[in-house]
Scaffold this active site. Structure first.
Site, PDB file in Angstrom:
ATOM      1  N   PRO A  89     -10.577  48.158  50.882  1.00 60.54           N
ATOM      2  CG  PRO A  89      -8.681  49.341  51.553  1.00 60.54           C
ATOM      3  CD  PRO A  89      -9.314  48.696  50.372  1.00 60.54           C
ATOM      4  CD  GLU A 116      -1.477  55.009  47.547  1.00 55.57           C
ATOM      5  OE1 GLU A 116      -1.956  55.091  48.689  1.00 55.57           O
ATOM      6  OE2 GLU A 116      -0.526  54.279  47.252  1.00 55.57           O
ATOM      7  NE  ARG A 154     -15.090  25.725  52.994  1.00 55.51           N
ATOM      8  CZ  ARG A 154     -14.524  24.543  53.203  1.00 55.51           C
ATOM      9  NH1 ARG A 154     -13.514  24.163  52.458  1.00 55.51           N
ATOM     10  NH2 ARG A 154     -14.971  23.753  54.153  1.00 55.51           N
ATOM     11  CG  ASP A 169     -16.528  24.761  56.727  1.00 58.10           C
ATOM     12  OD1 ASP A 169     -16.076  23.646  56.974  1.00 58.10           O
ATOM     13  OD2 ASP A 169     -16.499  25.297  55.610  1.00 58.10           O
TER      14      ASP A 169
END
Ligand code: ADE
Length: 230
Positions: A89, A116, A154, A169
């Site tokens: 993150p 963590e 893709r 897209d």
């Protein structure tokens, strides 16, 4: 395109890899995905991959030595070292330009964490590109690694049945806007009808309608994208 996934839970990927589009791409040798269990690079008798953080605090931290040695060993198996991506993150947000950039690499190593976080020395030694799939915390990087694989393949020529189908897209190309509304049979369902223009066979008019619909949708749902285009 080759992916090496470094994870504590390789089995999470099994059913995803068996999914039809990816399976076909692997069978046709357009895409190759190898799974590596970081635990195989532990040396202690408990095969520990995590430990308590120095300085205290909740949770466990991924240990530096198994991760670094796993990445080095996997890299060493091929003449092409590949581009190392750490799923975290704390990384740069994955968006379509980032996907396009990642798809430009012949080989990606996707490093998935659990617990963590990673011992900071993993970053210092391996200097990975850090990628986040959004501002929320997952239980691990595996779902994020699947998102990276799913979006990049893709763009690998030949993977999609119709060569053109990624070009419209949402987010693709320089325009960065949402895709127009799509319909298929039946022409009418519970009183809701397909717009006449799409049945008209007039390709110029259809293209104009789609252009307008894409613009309106983007304005209503994601005006931030339009602001970015300016
Ligand atoms: N690992 C945990 N949360 C994540 C996120 N949002 N993106 C990428 N990897 C993660």
């Amino acid at each position: 395109m080759r992916f090496d996934v470094l994870t504590l839970f390789p089995e999470i990927f099994q059913s995803y890899l068996g999914q039809s589009l990816l399976k076909r791409a692997i069978e046709r040798e357009l895409v190759d995905v190898a799974l590596h269990n970081i635990r195989d690079w532990t040396k202690d008798k408990h095969h520990s991959v995590d430990d308590r953080p120095f300085g205290g605090g909740p949770g466990m931290v991924m240990k530096v030595d198994p991760v670094v040695e796993c990445v080095e060993a996997v890299r060493g198996r091929s003449a092409h070292p590949g581009h190392l991506v750490m799923l975290t993150p704390q990384g740069q947000r994955l968006d379509q330009p980032a996907v396009e950039r990642l798809a430009g690499h012949r080989r990606l190593l996707l490093l998935c964490g659990r617990y963590e976080g990673f011992d900071e020395r993993i970053r210092q030694i391996l200097q990975p590109e850090e990628i986040s799939i959004g501002d929320y915390v997952l239980n691990g990087g595996e779902v994020a690694a699947m998102a990276v694989i799913d979006a990049t393949i893709r763009l690998v020529p030949g993977v999609l049945g119709d060569e053109d189908s990624s070009q419209f897209d949402s987010f693709s190309g320089g325009l960065r806007r949402l895709e127009f509304a799509q319909y298929t049979r039946p022409r009418e369902y519970r009183g809701l009808e397909v717009p006449d223009v799409l049945l008209s066979g007039n390709h110029d008019e259809i293209a104009r309608w789609r252009e307008k619909d894409a613009r309106q949708r983007t304005q209503q749902r994601r005006p931030d994208l339009l602001a970015e285009n300016e």
